[in-house]
Design a protein around this motif. Sequence first.
Motif, PDB file in Angstrom:
ATOM      1  N   ASP A  72      -2.801  -2.741  -9.903  1.00 12.03           N
ATOM      2  CA  ASP A  72      -1.963  -3.142 -11.121  1.00 12.03           C
ATOM      3  C   ASP A  72      -0.889  -2.025 -11.534  1.00 12.03           C
ATOM      4  O   ASP A  72      -0.029  -2.233 -12.109  1.00 12.03           O
ATOM      5  N   LEU A  73      -1.702  -0.960 -11.403  1.00 12.95           N
ATOM      6  CA  LEU A  73      -0.724   0.461 -11.806  1.00 12.95           C
ATOM      7  C   LEU A  73       0.545   0.535 -10.869  1.00 12.95           C
ATOM      8  O   LEU A  73       1.475   1.212 -11.150  1.00 12.95           O
ATOM      9  N   TRP A  74       0.350  -0.096  -9.811  1.00 10.01           N
ATOM     10  CA  TRP A  74       1.329   0.216  -8.449  1.00 10.01           C
ATOM     11  C   TRP A  74       2.892   0.239  -8.600  1.00 10.01           C
ATOM     12  O   TRP A  74       3.634   0.956  -8.695  1.00 10.01           O
ATOM     13  N   PRO A  75       3.147  -1.168  -9.186  1.00 11.27           N
ATOM     14  CA  PRO A  75       4.619  -1.756  -9.563  1.00 11.27           C
ATOM     15  C   PRO A  75       5.268  -0.450 -10.266  1.00 11.27           C
ATOM     16  O   PRO A  75       6.430  -0.197  -9.927  1.00 11.27           O
ATOM     17  N   ASP A  76       4.720   0.057 -11.391  1.00 17.81           N
ATOM     18  CA  ASP A  76       5.250   1.027 -12.372  1.00 17.81           C
ATOM     19  C   ASP A  76       5.246   2.173 -11.676  1.00 17.81           C
ATOM     20  O   ASP A  76       6.377   2.934 -11.829  1.00 17.81           O
ATOM     21  N   PHE A  77       4.317   2.634 -11.073  1.00 21.14           N
ATOM     22  CA  PHE A  77       4.171   3.874 -10.341  1.00 21.14           C
ATOM     23  C   PHE A  77       5.134   3.912  -9.430  1.00 21.14           C
ATOM     24  O   PHE A  77       5.994   4.820  -9.021  1.00 21.14           O
ATOM     25  N   ALA A  78       5.340   3.000  -8.420  1.00 19.45           N
ATOM     26  CA  ALA A  78       6.326   2.978  -7.242  1.00 19.45           C
ATOM     27  C   ALA A  78       7.647   3.163  -8.001  1.00 19.45           C
ATOM     28  O   ALA A  78       8.472   3.861  -7.114  1.00 19.45           O
ATOM     29  N   GLN A  79       7.943   2.464  -8.696  1.00 24.35           N
ATOM     30  CA  GLN A  79       9.297   2.381  -9.602  1.00 24.35           C
ATOM     31  C   GLN A  79       9.678   3.743 -10.078  1.00 24.35           C
ATOM     32  O   GLN A  79      10.774   4.431  -9.795  1.00 24.35           O
ATOM     33  N   ALA A  80       8.833   4.378 -10.601  1.00 24.37           N
ATOM     34  CA  ALA A  80       8.919   5.835 -11.251  1.00 24.37           C
ATOM     35  C   ALA A  80       8.960   6.750 -10.120  1.00 24.37           C
ATOM     36  O   ALA A  80       9.903   7.905 -10.344  1.00 24.37           O
ATOM     37  N   ALA A  81       8.271   6.426  -8.812  1.00 23.83           N
ATOM     38  CA  ALA A  81       8.231   7.591  -7.929  1.00 23.83           C
ATOM     39  C   ALA A  81       9.484   7.443  -6.804  1.00 23.83           C
ATOM     40  O   ALA A  81       9.752   8.066  -6.101  1.00 23.83           O
ATOM     41  N   GLY A  82      10.267   6.275  -7.033  1.00 23.81           N
ATOM     42  CA  GLY A  82      11.026   5.734  -5.903  1.00 23.81           C
ATOM     43  C   GLY A  82      10.418   5.475  -4.621  1.00 23.81           C
ATOM     44  O   GLY A  82      11.108   5.445  -3.684  1.00 23.81           O
ATOM     45  N   ILE A  83       9.200   4.587  -4.696  1.00 24.65           N
ATOM     46  CA  ILE A  83       8.543   4.238  -3.662  1.00 24.65           C
ATOM     47  C   ILE A  83       8.844   2.641  -3.498  1.00 24.65           C
ATOM     48  O   ILE A  83       8.598   2.187  -4.546  1.00 24.65           O
ATOM     49  N   THR A  84       8.993   2.275  -2.054  1.00 22.65           N
ATOM     50  CA  THR A  84       9.362   0.908  -1.869  1.00 22.65           C
ATOM     51  C   THR A  84       8.041   0.322  -1.884  1.00 22.65           C
ATOM     52  O   THR A  84       7.201   0.750  -0.807  1.00 22.65           O
ATOM     53  N   LEU A  85       7.649  -0.714  -2.581  1.00 24.51           N
ATOM     54  CA  LEU A  85       6.504  -1.391  -2.600  1.00 24.51           C
ATOM     55  C   LEU A  85       6.682  -2.868  -1.766  1.00 24.51           C
ATOM     56  O   LEU A  85       7.282  -3.647  -2.491  1.00 24.51           O
ATOM     57  N   ALA A  86       5.790  -3.082  -0.755  1.00 21.26           N
ATOM     58  CA  ALA A  86       6.170  -4.327  -0.015  1.00 21.26           C
ATOM     59  C   ALA A  86       5.020  -5.361  -0.583  1.00 21.26           C
ATOM     60  O   ALA A  86       3.839  -4.970  -0.524  1.00 21.26           O
ATOM     61  N   ARG A  87       5.375  -6.303  -1.138  1.00 21.37           N
ATOM     62  CA  ARG A  87       4.688  -7.477  -1.519  1.00 21.37           C
ATOM     63  C   ARG A  87       4.898  -8.467  -0.877  1.00 21.37           C
ATOM     64  O   ARG A  87       5.776  -9.429  -1.045  1.00 21.37           O
ATOM     65  N   ARG A  88       3.778  -8.988   0.128  1.00 21.07           N
ATOM     66  CA  ARG A  88       4.078  -9.967   1.037  1.00 21.07           C
ATOM     67  C   ARG A  88       2.675 -10.476   1.265  1.00 21.07           C
ATOM     68  O   ARG A  88       1.478  -9.637   0.941  1.00 21.07           O
ATOM     69  N   PRO A  89       2.381 -11.383   1.863  1.00 22.66           N
ATOM     70  CA  PRO A  89       0.987 -12.238   2.237  1.00 22.66           C
ATOM     71  C   PRO A  89       0.362 -11.228   3.115  1.00 22.66           C
ATOM     72  O   PRO A  89       0.940 -10.317   3.798  1.00 22.66           O
ATOM     73  N   ALA A  90      -1.245 -11.204   3.041  1.00 24.83           N
ATOM     74  CA  ALA A  90      -1.843 -10.601   3.874  1.00 24.83           C
ATOM     75  C   ALA A  90      -2.880 -11.658   4.382  1.00 24.83           C
ATOM     76  O   ALA A  90      -3.147 -12.519   3.569  1.00 24.83           O
ATOM     77  N   GLU A  91      -3.142 -11.518   5.630  1.00 23.48           N
ATOM     78  CA  GLU A  91      -3.986 -12.538   6.314  1.00 23.48           C
ATOM     79  C   GLU A  91      -5.115 -12.256   7.251  1.00 23.48           C
ATOM     80  O   GLU A  91      -5.250 -10.973   7.691  1.00 23.48           O
ATOM     81  N   TRP A  92      -6.370 -12.855   7.024  1.00 24.21           N
ATOM     82  CA  TRP A  92      -7.609 -12.647   7.895  1.00 24.21           C
ATOM     83  C   TRP A  92      -7.676 -13.915   8.928  1.00 24.21           C
ATOM     84  O   TRP A  92      -7.565 -14.763   8.396  1.00 24.21           O
ATOM     85  N   ARG A  93      -7.825 -13.343  10.095  1.00 24.16           N
ATOM     86  CA  ARG A  93      -7.936 -14.455  11.197  1.00 24.16           C
ATOM     87  C   ARG A  93      -9.357 -14.253  11.999  1.00 24.16           C
ATOM     88  O   ARG A  93      -9.782 -12.856  12.381  1.00 24.16           O
ATOM     89  N   GLY A  94      -9.957 -15.377  12.111  1.00 22.26           N
ATOM     90  CA  GLY A  94     -11.324 -15.319  12.803  1.00 22.26           C
ATOM     91  C   GLY A  94     -12.472 -14.504  11.858  1.00 22.26           C
ATOM     92  O   GLY A  94     -12.293 -13.810  10.967  1.00 22.26           O
ATOM     93  N   GLY A  95     -13.440 -14.755  12.649  1.00 22.85           N
ATOM     94  CA  GLY A  95     -14.513 -13.850  12.065  1.00 22.85           C
ATOM     95  C   GLY A  95     -14.967 -14.008  10.646  1.00 22.85           C
ATOM     96  O   GLY A  95     -14.789 -13.096   9.764  1.00 22.85           O
TER      97      GLY A  95
END
Length: 337
Positions: A72-95
Amino acid sequence: MTSSSCIVIVGAGVLGLCTAFELNRRGRSVVVIDPGEANASAVAAGMIAPAMEAAIDDASAERAALFRASRDLWPDFAQAAGITLARRPAEWRGGDAGGIAARMRALGFEARMNGDRVVTDEDYQVDPGLALAAMKAVLGDAVVTGRVEAVARVGDSWRVQTDRAELLTDAVVLATGAERAVSGLPRAVRQRVEAIQPIRGQIGSTTQALAAHVVRGPGAYVAPMGTGVVVGATMEPGRRDTAPDAAAGERLVQAAWWVLGRTPEPLEIEWRAGVRGATADGLPLAGAAVGGPGLFMALAPRRNGWLLGPVVGQVVADAIEGRAASPHARALDPGRF
């Protein structure tokens, strides 16, 4: 060069740079000693994945809360540091997909089933190389190339001797990953550093766009990176060598094709390996070092360095400034062992 006002941070991986960045934006002067070689933070997929990591490791509620708080700290941290933060689905398959989903939900993370797959929107990702470069750009001349040869207590200060300069400082942050203990550290601090277990991790990159979001499964993950993907990763305790292992790479590729549910096809993959540090409980050492006044630690995050970077930076900065400890400082306290 000699300085008595800067906080010296030894190491320029994700935890060292996150700590330096946090101190910098609090108005503190820092010097980061960067060995200038590829580190484990660069040999990574840049996953900021509290939901997946907590479920895979069957984490406690307290650890899941720590993972979520740092995410939860990452959005503000990334904006301040100029880091592109990818926010997209993550998936687990099998097992044991059902078990993964159940553990996510029990820990308060969103998870949904898509057939026999688990999908969550709780996890983020950064490009490690670009993120490290962004933090270094913000810090500018505060990042200097060099290797620390020794430290020594001089009155109430520390003398940091590098292969290029000598610095005098009131505070030193050890952000040295799985590296050997720096000469001159107090015995209690040296023992904690030497207790860190090295874990070799191999990861491969290809320009072929095999997945549009992070896909995990037994034995491998595939994650977008640049115009292609990275395939990873091994976890090999006790190894410090970084030469790519062809057999390990082949096993990862085969596991990745299975996770993707695709027929194997020829791939051109560039393999790299890095060595990260791990403590006995898998959490980093962050805060004041036991037995060394003016010494602080920000190291050994196992595989969650990118996830925990901002919270480690806050915990270490609070300790240096003598602020009230954050709710998660105890879990990362170097004196907990």
